[in-house]
Design a protein around this motif. Structure first.
Motif, short mmCIF file in Angstrom:
data_model
loop_
_atom_site.label_atom_id
_atom_site.label_comp_id
_atom_site.label_asym_id
_atom_site.label_seq_id
_atom_site.Cartn_x
_atom_site.Cartn_y
_atom_site.Cartn_z
N GLN A 1 8.59 -3.93 -7.66
CA GLN A 1 9.26 -3.10 -6.67
C GLN A 1 10.76 -3.31 -6.68
O GLN A 1 11.54 -2.36 -6.55
N ARG A 2 11.20 -4.55 -6.87
CA ARG A 2 12.62 -4.87 -6.85
C ARG A 2 13.36 -4.26 -8.04
O ARG A 2 14.45 -3.70 -7.89
N LEU A 3 12.75 -4.37 -9.22
CA LEU A 3 13.43 -3.91 -10.43
C LEU A 3 13.21 -2.44 -10.72
O LEU A 3 14.13 -1.73 -11.15
N PHE A 4 11.98 -1.97 -10.53
CA PHE A 4 11.63 -0.64 -11.00
C PHE A 4 11.20 0.31 -9.90
O PHE A 4 10.88 1.47 -10.18
N GLY A 5 11.16 -0.17 -8.67
CA GLY A 5 10.76 0.69 -7.57
C GLY A 5 9.34 1.21 -7.70
O GLY A 5 9.06 2.36 -7.34
N ALA A 6 8.42 0.39 -8.22
CA ALA A 6 7.04 0.83 -8.43
C ALA A 6 6.37 1.13 -7.09
O ALA A 6 6.39 0.29 -6.18
N PRO A 7 5.78 2.31 -6.92
CA PRO A 7 5.07 2.63 -5.68
C PRO A 7 3.88 1.70 -5.47
O PRO A 7 3.29 1.19 -6.42
N LEU A 8 3.53 1.49 -4.22
CA LEU A 8 2.47 0.55 -3.89
C LEU A 8 1.14 0.97 -4.50
O LEU A 8 0.33 0.12 -4.87
N MET A 9 0.90 2.28 -4.63
CA MET A 9 -0.38 2.77 -5.14
C MET A 9 -0.31 3.16 -6.62
O MET A 9 -1.17 3.86 -7.12
N SER A 10 0.71 2.70 -7.35
CA SER A 10 0.84 3.06 -8.76
C SER A 10 -0.05 2.18 -9.62
O SER A 10 -0.55 1.13 -9.19
N LEU A 11 -0.24 2.62 -10.88
CA LEU A 11 -1.04 1.84 -11.82
C LEU A 11 -0.42 0.48 -12.09
O LEU A 11 -1.13 -0.51 -12.29
N ALA A 12 0.91 0.41 -12.08
CA ALA A 12 1.58 -0.86 -12.35
C ALA A 12 1.20 -1.92 -11.32
O ALA A 12 1.08 -3.11 -11.65
N MET A 13 0.99 -1.51 -10.07
CA MET A 13 0.67 -2.48 -9.03
C MET A 13 -0.75 -3.02 -9.15
O MET A 13 -1.14 -3.92 -8.41
N ALA A 14 -1.53 -2.46 -10.10
CA ALA A 14 -2.86 -3.03 -10.36
C ALA A 14 -2.74 -4.43 -10.94
O ALA A 14 -3.66 -5.25 -10.79
N LEU A 15 -1.63 -4.71 -11.63
CA LEU A 15 -1.46 -6.03 -12.22
C LEU A 15 -1.35 -7.13 -11.16
O LEU A 15 -2.11 -8.10 -11.20
N PRO A 16 -0.42 -7.03 -10.20
CA PRO A 16 -0.40 -8.08 -9.17
C PRO A 16 -1.67 -8.12 -8.33
O PRO A 16 -2.10 -9.20 -7.90
N ALA A 17 -2.30 -6.95 -8.12
CA ALA A 17 -3.55 -6.95 -7.37
C ALA A 17 -4.63 -7.73 -8.11
O ALA A 17 -5.40 -8.49 -7.50
N ALA A 18 -4.69 -7.56 -9.44
CA ALA A 18 -5.68 -8.28 -10.23
C ALA A 18 -5.42 -9.79 -10.20
O ALA A 18 -6.36 -10.59 -10.15
N LEU A 19 -4.15 -10.18 -10.21
CA LEU A 19 -3.83 -11.60 -10.14
C LEU A 19 -4.26 -12.21 -8.81
O LEU A 19 -4.83 -13.31 -8.77
N VAL A 20 -4.01 -11.49 -7.73
CA VAL A 20 -4.41 -12.00 -6.42
C VAL A 20 -5.93 -12.09 -6.31
O VAL A 20 -6.48 -13.10 -5.85
N LEU A 21 -6.62 -11.03 -6.74
CA LEU A 21 -8.09 -11.07 -6.70
C LEU A 21 -8.64 -12.16 -7.60
O LEU A 21 -9.64 -12.81 -7.27
#
Length: 592
Positions: free
Chosen positions: A414-434
């Motif tokens: 989000q800081r560098l690229f402004g990735a939306p919360l529901m974007s495919l890119a945010m699946a990466l941090p979600a997978a790490l947390v899970l």
């Protein structure tokens, strides 16, 4: 007979020579104990190689050619290989029209072959490293099976397949992974030779051929497997193992493999090759000095924890379990773990004496750490709680690291690229947390191997997601070489020449398909643009006004492209974009 020879000194709880003599001879070919047999079932042996290939798909090959070549090394090797293919000179690599003596020849040959078969592309440039990476995984599994068990080897291969620095290297069109492959091949051959009867046999000679190919890939760094094995023999008082290595005949075989190309280059290019490729390389890498060595050693220790993710904690805990739980290990496990520790220490010591500080020099250490991780989980499966608290400790610490890493990656996106919360890119941090959550759950329920099953796939899929989505979409726009070169190559005019002010962007050479002149100063750029014919010049935006002010005619701006150098310190303040530099392509004639 093997490297586990009962005639060699063996540390044991037995207190006398008679008790030592009463111990059975330990060999890889001996019938395994019940615990060891559990790690050597036919199911494990049959699934090992297919599983490693399956994991290599997302970690190594998925999206291999989707991003442009990374500065500065990838386009340098790719362009030299392309020029080799175009010129027909298969023995002297050239870059930007001049001989390139930076590295030996073997990796250029590999790239030239893939360019010839697959066409000149990013995918073809990286394919040799990718195939070498797959070979590394298979060799680590074979080494682990020899040292510990087939299951330990499989787990070690999976751990290496998801180690950050290894994945980065296998996805880069540079010689590092090919050098690692030959290093592992030589070590595997030496391990096999140590147990062969008659001593050494042909296997040892194959190891020396692998050393010769390593020298032909990475220069003096190719001697690393010999250094590891000799240090191991010295520390374990097995100097007789040199005979099993067939060192005398093997040395000649190594020289016969590597030396002809060096002799040809010295004969053809004379003093320039000797001074630049041999003497300068040695001085640059091995410049003496206590301060330099200490600094390089500290750099290696600081680089390793991040580059070994996600297995950093496991490797440290595995090493601690070896030292603190030495008496609980079998003789085979002691010898195998000892070899891995020596292996890691020799690589670290080598990095400490190098003046150059590059994380790639640590690459050979990661298989040793992966093998210790494989042993840690292998013992946890066989002995459960009797193996000690080590696996549980590593699981809890890694679960916390995954939770923290997931939050950090999400913040960076989000800081560098402004990735939306529901974007495919945010699946990466979600997978790490899970992954961290499930890792804690499986550890809580007493399933150590399931904890491994969580970490490895999460990172394998994460690397694949980075390759196919995040890097091409979010990072590619900050790499100016390919777009500027393609625009420049599309311009046509009499005597077209391309120049660049300051440090040369090697991607500009590769993607434009022609030589690029380096212009050191603003005056050089003005003189270059004033010449007759079509002149295209790449310069920084800060230099544009100075060039326009001194140029007598009209300049035409064809394109601009940013380059961002990301530093973590910049992300903590308001100047996260302070490291962005804009490059501008100008022409002395109107664009078409």
């Amino acid at each position: 007979m093997s490297i586990y020879d009962r005639n060699d000194p063996i540390e044991s709880d037995a207190g006398s020579e008679e008790e030592l003599d009463a111990l059975p001879e330990a060999s890889f070919d001996d019938p395994p104990s019940d615990a060891e047999a559990g790690g050597n079932t036919w199911t494990v042996r049959l699934l090992a190689m297919p599983l490693l290939v399956l994991f290599a798909v997302p970690t190594i090959f998925l999206g291999l050619g989707r991003s442009s070549l990374w500065e500065p090394d990838e386009p340098r090797f790719a362009e030299a290989s392309r020029e080799m293919l175009a010129s027909g000179d298969r023995l002297t690599p050239y870059f930007n029209g001049e001989p390139a003596f930076d590295e030996p020849i073997l990796f250029y040959w590999f790239q030239a072959v893939t360019f010839d078969r697959l066409g000149v592309s990013e995918y073809a440039a990286r394919m040799p490293a990718g195939l070498a990476g797959l070979g590394c995984l298979l060799l680590v599994a074979l080494i682990g099976a020899r040292l510990f068990s087939a299951r330990a080897g499989l787990l070690a291969g999976l751990a290496l397949a998801t180690t950050f620095r290894f994945v980065v290297s296998t996805r880069s069109g540079v010689p590092d992974t090919a050098l690692l492959f030959f290093t592992l091949a030589a070590l595997y051959a030496f391990i096999r030779a140590a147990e062969s009867d008659p001593p050494g046999g042909r296997v040892a000679l194959l190891g020396w051929i692998a050393v010769g190919l390593a020298v032909l890939t990475g220069g003096l760094f190719g001697l690393l497997p010999v250094a590891i094995w000799i240090v191991w023999l010295v520390l374990t008082a097995r100097l007789g193992g040199l005979g099993r290595m067939r060192a005398a005949s093997g040395l000649w075989l190594m020289l016969a493999t590597a030396l002809p190309w060096y002799l040809y280059m010295a004969w053809t290019h004379g003093r320039s090759f000797i001074e630049l490729a041999v003497l300068s390389d040695v001085m640059a890498r091995y410049e003496p000095g206590a301060a330099t060595s200490a600094g390089s050693g500290v750099f290696a220790l600081m680089a390793w924890p991040g580059d070994a993710m996600p297995w950093t904690v496991y490797a440290v805990v595995a090493a601690a379990s070896v030292f603190l739980g030495w008496s609980q290990l079998s003789t085979e496990q002691r010898r195998g773990a000892g070899l891995c520790v020596v292996w890691f220490a020799v690589v670290l010591a080598t990095c400490a004496v190098l003046s150059a500080r590059r994380p790639e020099y640590l690459l050979a250490a990661y298989p040793a750490g992966a093998l210790l991780v494989g042993l840690l989980f292998d013992r946890a499966v066989d002995f459960g709680d009797d193996a000690g608290p080590w696996t549980g400790l590593a699981n809890w610490l890694t679960a916390l690291c995954l939770l923290a890493l997931g939050g950090l990656v999400g913040w960076l996106l989000q800081r560098l690229f402004g990735a939306p919360l529901m974007s495919l890119a945010m699946a990466l941090p979600a997978a790490l947390v899970l992954g961290g959550v499930f890792l804690a759950i499986f550890q809580r329920t007493g399933r150590p191997l399931w904890a491994f099953v969580v970490v490895a796939p999460v990172f394998a899929l994460g690397y694949g997601l980075l390759a196919v989505d995040i890097v091409p979409r979010d990072l590619e726009r900050f790499k100016p070489g390919r777009p500027l070169a393609q625009i420049a190559a599309a311009q046509s005019g009499p005597g077209r020449r391309i120049g660049m002010v300051g440090d040369l962007d090697r991607g500009l050479v590769f993607y434009s398909g022609q030589n690029v002149e380096r212009l050191d100063t603003i005056d050089d750029a003005v003189a270059f643009l004033t010449e007759d014919g079509l002149r295209l010049c790449v310069l920084r935006s800060d230099d544009l006004d100075a060039v326009v002010g001194r140029y007598a005619g009209t300049l035409y701006q064809l394109a601009d492209q940013p380059r961002r150098n990301i530093r973590f310190a910049d992300l903590l303040g308001d100047g996260a974009g302070a490291q962005t530099t804009t490059f501008i392509l100008v022409s002395n004639t109107p664009p078409e």
